[in-house]
Design a protein around this motif. Structure first.
Motif, short mmCIF file in Angstrom:
data_model
loop_
_atom_site.label_atom_id
_atom_site.label_comp_id
_atom_site.label_asym_id
_atom_site.label_seq_id
_atom_site.Cartn_x
_atom_site.Cartn_y
_atom_site.Cartn_z
N GLY A 59 0.78 -1.23 0.00
CA GLY A 59 0.00 0.00 0.00
C GLY A 59 0.82 1.28 0.00
O GLY A 59 0.27 2.37 -0.06
N HIS A 60 2.15 1.16 0.06
CA HIS A 60 3.03 2.32 0.07
C HIS A 60 3.72 2.46 -1.28
O HIS A 60 4.25 1.48 -1.81
N MET A 61 3.76 3.69 -1.81
CA MET A 61 4.45 3.89 -3.07
C MET A 61 5.94 3.62 -2.88
O MET A 61 6.54 4.07 -1.91
N SER A 62 6.49 2.86 -3.81
CA SER A 62 7.93 2.61 -3.80
C SER A 62 8.60 3.42 -4.90
O SER A 62 9.53 4.18 -4.64
N GLN A 82 21.59 0.66 -13.48
CA GLN A 82 21.18 1.95 -12.92
C GLN A 82 19.75 1.86 -12.38
O GLN A 82 19.47 2.30 -11.27
N LEU A 83 18.86 1.32 -13.20
CA LEU A 83 17.46 1.22 -12.81
C LEU A 83 17.30 0.33 -11.58
O LEU A 83 16.57 0.68 -10.64
N GLU A 84 17.99 -0.80 -11.56
CA GLU A 84 17.89 -1.73 -10.42
C GLU A 84 18.24 -1.05 -9.11
O GLU A 84 17.56 -1.27 -8.10
N ARG A 85 19.27 -0.25 -9.11
CA ARG A 85 19.71 0.41 -7.87
C ARG A 85 18.62 1.34 -7.32
O ARG A 85 18.34 1.33 -6.13
N TRP A 86 18.03 2.14 -8.20
CA TRP A 86 17.00 3.07 -7.74
C TRP A 86 15.74 2.34 -7.33
O TRP A 86 15.14 2.64 -6.29
N VAL A 87 15.32 1.37 -8.13
CA VAL A 87 14.10 0.63 -7.80
C VAL A 87 14.28 -0.13 -6.49
O VAL A 87 13.39 -0.13 -5.64
N ALA A 88 15.42 -0.76 -6.30
CA ALA A 88 15.68 -1.50 -5.06
C ALA A 88 15.60 -0.57 -3.85
O ALA A 88 15.06 -0.95 -2.80
N ARG A 89 16.10 0.65 -3.98
CA ARG A 89 16.04 1.60 -2.87
C ARG A 89 14.59 1.94 -2.53
O ARG A 89 14.20 1.94 -1.36
N GLY A 90 13.77 2.18 -3.54
CA GLY A 90 12.37 2.50 -3.31
C GLY A 90 11.60 1.33 -2.71
O GLY A 90 10.81 1.50 -1.78
N VAL A 91 11.85 0.14 -3.24
CA VAL A 91 11.16 -1.06 -2.74
C VAL A 91 11.57 -1.35 -1.30
O VAL A 91 10.73 -1.64 -0.45
N THR A 92 12.85 -1.24 -1.01
CA THR A 92 13.35 -1.51 0.34
C THR A 92 12.71 -0.55 1.35
O THR A 92 12.29 -0.97 2.42
#
Length: 111
Positions: A36-39, A92-102
């Protein structure tokens, strides 16, 4: 401007197996929510918007292609914008997405 569907598909490839993942149109783009939280969100203005630990916001703004997220003229801690140039490679994308998901995963699920 419509959001970048190719970028949305690249994000789906990275996080499609995340539990409690939903997609929702918001902020003129497409947001990926975890519990329910935006990543992260594919921005309608181009690039990526992501959620991060508010304590890390200032340091992350110093990364290449990253900048502040502004809402109604106010810079928001805990949120970043990443320009398309900073998302070209999978790495590059993986690093940013992983930070948001985490970060989204660290928050209590919305009920």
């Amino acid at each position: 401007m419509a959001y970048d569907e190719d970028l949305a598909n690249r994000i789906r490839e990275l996080i499609s197996t995340e539990p409690d993942l939903t997609e929702k149109r918001m902020f003129g783009g497409l947001a990926f929510l975890i519990g329910g939280h935006m990543s992260v969100s594919v921005s309608g203005r181009g690039g990526l918007m992501l959620r991060c630990d508010p304590a890390e916001t200032e340091a992350l703004r110093g990364k290449p292609h990253a900048g502040p997220f502004e809402m109604r003229g106010r810079v928001m801690d805990g949120w970043l914008r990443v320009d398309p140039e900073g998302l070209r490679s999978k790495r590059q994308l993986e690093r940013w997405v992983a930070r948001g998901v985490t970060y989204a995963r660290s928050l209590p699920p919305k009920g």
